[in-house]
Design a protein around this motif. Structure first.
Motif, short mmCIF file in Angstrom:
data_model
loop_
_atom_site.label_atom_id
_atom_site.label_comp_id
_atom_site.label_asym_id
_atom_site.label_seq_id
_atom_site.Cartn_x
_atom_site.Cartn_y
_atom_site.Cartn_z
N SER A 1 0.86 -1.19 0.00
CA SER A 1 0.00 0.00 0.00
C SER A 1 0.90 1.24 0.00
O SER A 1 2.10 1.15 0.26
N HIS B 1 -6.37 -4.46 -5.03
CA HIS B 1 -6.30 -3.13 -5.68
C HIS B 1 -7.67 -2.78 -6.27
O HIS B 1 -8.16 -1.66 -6.11
N ARG C 1 -10.06 -1.72 -3.58
CA ARG C 1 -9.43 -0.80 -2.63
C ARG C 1 -10.41 0.18 -1.99
O ARG C 1 -10.12 0.78 -0.96
N ASP C 2 -11.59 0.36 -2.64
CA ASP C 2 -12.58 1.27 -2.05
C ASP C 2 -13.72 0.52 -1.36
O ASP C 2 -14.71 1.14 -0.95
N ARG D 1 -11.64 -2.69 3.37
CA ARG D 1 -10.77 -1.66 3.94
C ARG D 1 -10.79 -1.65 5.47
O ARG D 1 -9.78 -1.45 6.12
N THR E 1 -3.70 3.99 -0.34
CA THR E 1 -4.23 3.27 -1.49
C THR E 1 -3.60 1.88 -1.52
O THR E 1 -2.42 1.71 -1.18
N ILE E 2 -4.41 0.88 -1.88
CA ILE E 2 -3.89 -0.48 -1.98
C ILE E 2 -3.40 -0.65 -3.41
O ILE E 2 -4.18 -0.58 -4.37
#
Ligand SMILES: Cc1cc2nc3c(=O)[nH]c(=O)nc-3n(C[C@H](O)[C@H](O)[C@H](O)COP(=O)(O)O)c2cc1C
Length: 195
Positions: free
Chosen positions: A108, A145, A148-149, A154, A167-168
């Motif tokens: 990350s 990825h 990631r949201d 998360r 961020t991933i």
């Protein structure tokens, strides 16, 4: 190829591994791999990455469950060919996004940093080459990825120490190779030497 040495051979022989044995990577091996990661170059020498290595099976399985759930309501934001297929595959009971590797390393980086992906990608290749040099298999894993949201993914990654705002970028599955894969051919006409 007229020139050869240990590093060039390692680069040629590394393959993405998608079948692993249950044998865990030793602490010494993992530390050597993570050390290779942090010696990658980074834009402006930022080194703002974080590499989180997960070795506990129950944590990995819980993450896999969250990834499977996340894919249910995930809408790909582009037409990258593998995304829809993986979304579909992820709904199968047997789906495991890290190929049941005993270790997963998540890369990350801090938010709003232009070189976040570039820095982590260079570190990833160091990880893959270091793993190969230790006779371990490895594979780039993109699912975290893509998700990631995802709030649930998360929140769990936050519990594991990855800051919410980061961020991933990517992940690497690492372990002993369960099977060798065929060598994918390299496309022609992707090199152009001028002069
Ligand atoms: C940006 C990127 C994303 C990738 N994502 C995945 C992935 O999510 N799952 C996977 O199995 N392989 C993934 N790969 C591995 C590629 O499929 C693999 O590198 C390619 O097929 C060539 O095979 P090789 O690595 O053995 O040379 C990814 C590779 C890159 C560079």
């Amino acid at each position: 190829m007229s020139i050869s040495n240990e590093i060039l051979t390692c680069i040629h022989e590394r393959r993405s591994t998608r079948r692993f044995t249950d044998q865990q990577v030793s602490t010494d091996q993992l530390e050597a791999i993570l050390d290779a990661a942090i010696w990658a170059p980074s834009g402006g020498n930022n080194q703002s990455w974080l590499f989180t290595a997960i070795r506990k099976k129950d944590i990995l399985l819980h993450l896999n469950g969250l990834v499977r759930e996340g894919f249910q309501h995930w809408i790909p934001d582009d037409d990258y060919p593998g995304k829809l297929r993986i979304k579909e595959q992820s709904q199968k009971e047997t789906y495991n996004f890290y190929y049941q590797a005993p270790t997963l390393i998540i890369a990350s980086n801090r938010p709003n940093y232009e070189n976040a992906m570039a820095d982590c990608s260079l570190a990833m290749e160091n990880i893959f080459l270091a793993a190969h040099s230790l006779e371990l298999g490895s594979c780039y894993i993109n699912q975290l990825h893509w998700l990631r949201d995802d709030q649930d993914v998360r929140s769990y990654l936050f519990e594991l120490g990855i800051p919410m705002e980061d961020t991933i970028c990517s992940a690497a599955a690492i372990g002993y190779k369960g099977a060798e894969l065929p060598v994918p051919i390299r496309k022609e006409k992707t090199i152009n030497i001028i002069g």
